[in-house]
Design a protein around this motif. Structure first.
Motif, PDB file in Angstrom:
ATOM      1  N   ALA A  31       0.813  -1.222   0.000  1.00 54.08           N
ATOM      2  CA  ALA A  31       0.000   0.000   0.000  1.00 54.08           C
ATOM      3  C   ALA A  31       0.842   1.265   0.000  1.00 54.08           C
ATOM      4  O   ALA A  31       0.311   2.358  -0.217  1.00 54.08           O
ATOM      5  N   VAL A  32       2.152   1.142   0.209  1.00 53.55           N
ATOM      6  CA  VAL A  32       2.989   2.333   0.365  1.00 53.55           C
ATOM      7  C   VAL A  32       3.098   3.118  -0.935  1.00 53.55           C
ATOM      8  O   VAL A  32       2.898   4.341  -0.961  1.00 53.55           O
ATOM      9  N   ARG A  33       3.432   2.453  -2.035  1.00 48.58           N
ATOM     10  CA  ARG A  33       3.622   3.182  -3.302  1.00 48.58           C
ATOM     11  C   ARG A  33       2.353   3.914  -3.735  1.00 48.58           C
ATOM     12  O   ARG A  33       2.415   5.118  -4.011  1.00 48.58           O
ATOM     13  N   PRO A  34       1.195   3.227  -3.833  1.00 46.69           N
ATOM     14  CA  PRO A  34      -0.004   3.983  -4.224  1.00 46.69           C
ATOM     15  C   PRO A  34      -0.374   5.058  -3.212  1.00 46.69           C
ATOM     16  O   PRO A  34      -0.836   6.139  -3.593  1.00 46.69           O
ATOM     17  N   GLY A  35      -0.141   4.791  -1.921  1.00 45.36           N
ATOM     18  CA  GLY A  35      -0.465   5.798  -0.913  1.00 45.36           C
ATOM     19  C   GLY A  35       0.363   7.053  -1.069  1.00 45.36           C
ATOM     20  O   GLY A  35      -0.158   8.182  -1.027  1.00 45.36           O
ATOM     21  N   LEU A  36       1.658   6.906  -1.281  1.00 49.02           N
ATOM     22  CA  LEU A  36       2.530   8.073  -1.447  1.00 49.02           C
ATOM     23  C   LEU A  36       2.288   8.774  -2.777  1.00 49.02           C
ATOM     24  O   LEU A  36       2.637   9.946  -2.931  1.00 49.02           O
ATOM     25  N   ASP A  69      -2.837   7.759  -4.670  1.00 47.48           N
ATOM     26  CA  ASP A  69      -3.847   6.832  -5.168  1.00 47.48           C
ATOM     27  C   ASP A  69      -4.475   6.144  -3.965  1.00 47.48           C
ATOM     28  O   ASP A  69      -4.119   5.027  -3.598  1.00 47.48           O
ATOM     29  N   TRP A  70      -5.443   6.812  -3.364  1.00 47.73           N
ATOM     30  CA  TRP A  70      -6.003   6.326  -2.103  1.00 47.73           C
ATOM     31  C   TRP A  70      -6.791   5.034  -2.290  1.00 47.73           C
ATOM     32  O   TRP A  70      -6.714   4.133  -1.441  1.00 47.73           O
ATOM     33  N   ALA A  71      -7.526   4.918  -3.388  1.00 48.13           N
ATOM     34  CA  ALA A  71      -8.276   3.682  -3.645  1.00 48.13           C
ATOM     35  C   ALA A  71      -7.311   2.518  -3.852  1.00 48.13           C
ATOM     36  O   ALA A  71      -7.533   1.419  -3.354  1.00 48.13           O
ATOM     37  N   GLY A  72      -6.226   2.777  -4.579  1.00 49.53           N
ATOM     38  CA  GLY A  72      -5.226   1.743  -4.788  1.00 49.53           C
ATOM     39  C   GLY A  72      -4.561   1.321  -3.495  1.00 49.53           C
ATOM     40  O   GLY A  72      -4.274   0.141  -3.282  1.00 49.53           O
ATOM     41  N   HIS A 103      19.609 -15.802   7.397  1.00 46.07           N
ATOM     42  CA  HIS A 103      20.742 -15.286   8.163  1.00 46.07           C
ATOM     43  C   HIS A 103      20.545 -13.808   8.488  1.00 46.07           C
ATOM     44  O   HIS A 103      20.766 -13.377   9.620  1.00 46.07           O
ATOM     45  N   THR A 104      20.126 -13.053   7.492  1.00 46.07           N
ATOM     46  CA  THR A 104      19.816 -11.638   7.705  1.00 46.07           C
ATOM     47  C   THR A 104      18.942 -11.157   6.562  1.00 46.07           C
ATOM     48  O   THR A 104      18.792 -11.844   5.545  1.00 46.07           O
ATOM     49  N   TRP A 105      18.345  -9.986   6.733  1.00 44.69           N
ATOM     50  CA  TRP A 105      17.538  -9.413   5.651  1.00 44.69           C
ATOM     51  C   TRP A 105      17.648  -7.901   5.676  1.00 44.69           C
ATOM     52  O   TRP A 105      17.947  -7.298   6.698  1.00 44.69           O
ATOM     53  N   TYR A 106      17.407  -7.313   4.514  1.00 42.65           N
ATOM     54  CA  TYR A 106      17.500  -5.867   4.333  1.00 42.65           C
ATOM     55  C   TYR A 106      16.269  -5.358   3.582  1.00 42.65           C
ATOM     56  O   TYR A 106      15.608  -6.114   2.867  1.00 42.65           O
ATOM     57  N   GLY A 107      16.024  -4.078   3.704  1.00 40.06           N
ATOM     58  CA  GLY A 107      15.061  -3.409   2.837  1.00 40.06           C
ATOM     59  C   GLY A 107      15.798  -2.772   1.667  1.00 40.06           C
ATOM     60  O   GLY A 107      16.944  -2.351   1.799  1.00 40.06           O
ATOM     61  N   VAL A 108      15.143  -2.724   0.517  1.00 39.83           N
ATOM     62  CA  VAL A 108      15.701  -2.091  -0.675  1.00 39.83           C
ATOM     63  C   VAL A 108      14.654  -1.133  -1.233  1.00 39.83           C
ATOM     64  O   VAL A 108      13.477  -1.487  -1.341  1.00 39.83           O
ATOM     65  N   ARG A 109      15.070   0.059  -1.619  1.00 39.25           N
ATOM     66  CA  ARG A 109      14.189   1.121  -2.111  1.00 39.25           C
ATOM     67  C   ARG A 109      13.195   1.547  -1.033  1.00 39.25           C
ATOM     68  O   ARG A 109      11.982   1.504  -1.211  1.00 39.25           O
ATOM     69  N   VAL A 110      13.743   1.988   0.070  1.00 36.37           N
ATOM     70  CA  VAL A 110      12.909   2.545   1.138  1.00 36.37           C
ATOM     71  C   VAL A 110      12.427   3.935   0.742  1.00 36.37           C
ATOM     72  O   VAL A 110      11.243   4.265   0.865  1.00 36.37           O
ATOM     73  N   PHE A 111      13.334   4.775   0.264  1.00 32.52           N
ATOM     74  CA  PHE A 111      13.028   6.167  -0.055  1.00 32.52           C
ATOM     75  C   PHE A 111      12.858   6.423  -1.553  1.00 32.52           C
ATOM     76  O   PHE A 111      12.335   7.475  -1.929  1.00 32.52           O
ATOM     77  N   THR A 112      13.299   5.521  -2.395  1.00 32.45           N
ATOM     78  CA  THR A 112      13.410   5.831  -3.823  1.00 32.45           C
ATOM     79  C   THR A 112      12.463   5.027  -4.702  1.00 32.45           C
ATOM     80  O   THR A 112      12.640   4.996  -5.920  1.00 32.45           O
ATOM     81  N   ASP A 113      11.466   4.412  -4.146  1.00 26.07           N
ATOM     82  CA  ASP A 113      10.597   3.562  -4.946  1.00 26.07           C
ATOM     83  C   ASP A 113       9.814   4.363  -5.987  1.00 26.07           C
ATOM     84  O   ASP A 113       9.424   3.825  -7.016  1.00 26.07           O
ATOM     85  N   LEU A 114       9.596   5.634  -5.730  1.00 23.70           N
ATOM     86  CA  LEU A 114       8.834   6.455  -6.673  1.00 23.70           C
ATOM     87  C   LEU A 114       9.727   7.138  -7.698  1.00 23.70           C
ATOM     88  O   LEU A 114       9.234   7.905  -8.530  1.00 23.70           O
ATOM     89  N   ALA A 115      11.029   6.879  -7.653  1.00 22.68           N
ATOM     90  CA  ALA A 115      11.939   7.484  -8.635  1.00 22.68           C
ATOM     91  C   ALA A 115      11.578   7.012 -10.043  1.00 22.68           C
ATOM     92  O   ALA A 115      11.193   5.864 -10.253  1.00 22.68           O
ATOM     93  N   VAL A 116      11.701   7.904 -10.989  1.00 26.37           N
ATOM     94  CA  VAL A 116      11.357   7.590 -12.381  1.00 26.37           C
ATOM     95  C   VAL A 116      12.453   6.728 -12.995  1.00 26.37           C
ATOM     96  O   VAL A 116      13.647   7.041 -12.879  1.00 26.37           O
ATOM     97  N   ASP A 117      12.058   5.638 -13.653  1.00 27.50           N
ATOM     98  CA  ASP A 117      13.032   4.770 -14.316  1.00 27.50           C
ATOM     99  C   ASP A 117      13.798   5.554 -15.372  1.00 27.50           C
ATOM    100  O   ASP A 117      13.204   6.291 -16.169  1.00 27.50           O
TER     101      ASP A 117
END
Length: 233
Positions: free
Chosen positions: A132-137, A140-143, A181-195
């Motif tokens: 829900a994070v990408r559409p929310g930011l 796109d509230w319905a999305g 063993h471990t895990w990370y997040g990727v694209r925490v701040f940059t998911d909305l960056a334009v390709d």
């Protein structure tokens, strides 16, 4: 994610060790070529002909020594047992593939079988706990509302694909002898960056912020992607 992967490699294998690497769904060969450049022996498995052509073209521009360390095989990641013997690799990568697989557990189990004891499995998946994070930011509230009740989403290629939850994959990895063993997040701040957009002038600061967030709670839990590292028993 590259920095995260290098951290795990350096923490698990001795300095200078030449690893046997399997890159499942290698795409255009970005990680495969990078690892070959530092001396590892890399096998790329890919079924998309356009990606295979792009990878071979990129490989052709490399020096002879690097080309000799890369092998490209046409095939499906679910058929690793057809191409390789169990325990054949020290490092298995499967980045951006599971979202296209309806039933991921058999694929992940097959990847784990390819690992030698102590080998590292690196998975990059869409975070099912943050759909829900990408559409929310984006406003796109319905999305955003509908994303709370689904495990599928439309990716940037316009394809409907699936996501994975950390807790589910943690259970899967434990059950196939390659516990998380471990895990990370990727694209925490940059998911909305334009390709394809030009990187900002302060790109190193941006990467430092992403790297910090990707290993820090609660930020990593809402990243667009999850990078999971399992180790073979």
């Amino acid at each position: 994610m590259t920095r995260q992967l290098d951290e795990q490699i350096s923490g698990r294998f001795r300095v200078g060790q030449r690893l046997r690497v399997l890159d499942v769904g290698m795409g255009q060969g970005t990680q495969a070529l990078r690892l070959a450049r530092v001396g590892h022996q890399v096998t790329g498995l890919e079924q998309d002909q356009k990606m295979i052509s792009a990878a071979r073209e990129a490989l052709s521009r490399e020096p002879d020594g690097i080309r000799s360390r890369v092998r490209i095989i046409e095939g499906d990641g679910r058929d690793t047992g057809v191409h390789f013997l169990p325990g054949s690799f020290d490092l298995v990568l499967c980045h951006g593939v599971l979202m296209y697989v309806e039933e991921p557990d058999p694929l992940v189990a097959g990847l784990a079988r390819m690992l030698a004891p102590g080998g590292l499995l690196s998975l990059l998946v869409r975070n099912g706990n943050a759909l829900a994070v990408r559409p929310g930011l984006s406003g796109d509230w319905a999305g955003a509302l509908s994303a709370f009740d689904t495990m599928t989403y439309t990716n940037r290629l316009g394809l409907e694909v699936r996501a994975d939850r950390l807790e589910s994959l943690t259970s899967t990895l434990a059950g196939i002898g390659a516990p998380l063993h471990t895990w990370y997040g990727v694209r925490v701040f940059t998911d909305l960056a334009v390709d394809g957009a030009e990187p900002p002038a302060e790109v190193e600061t941006l990467l430092a912020a992403e790297e910090r967030a990707g290993r820090t709670d609660p930020y990593r839990g809402v990243a667009a992607l999850l990078h999971l590292c399992g180790v073979r028993d």
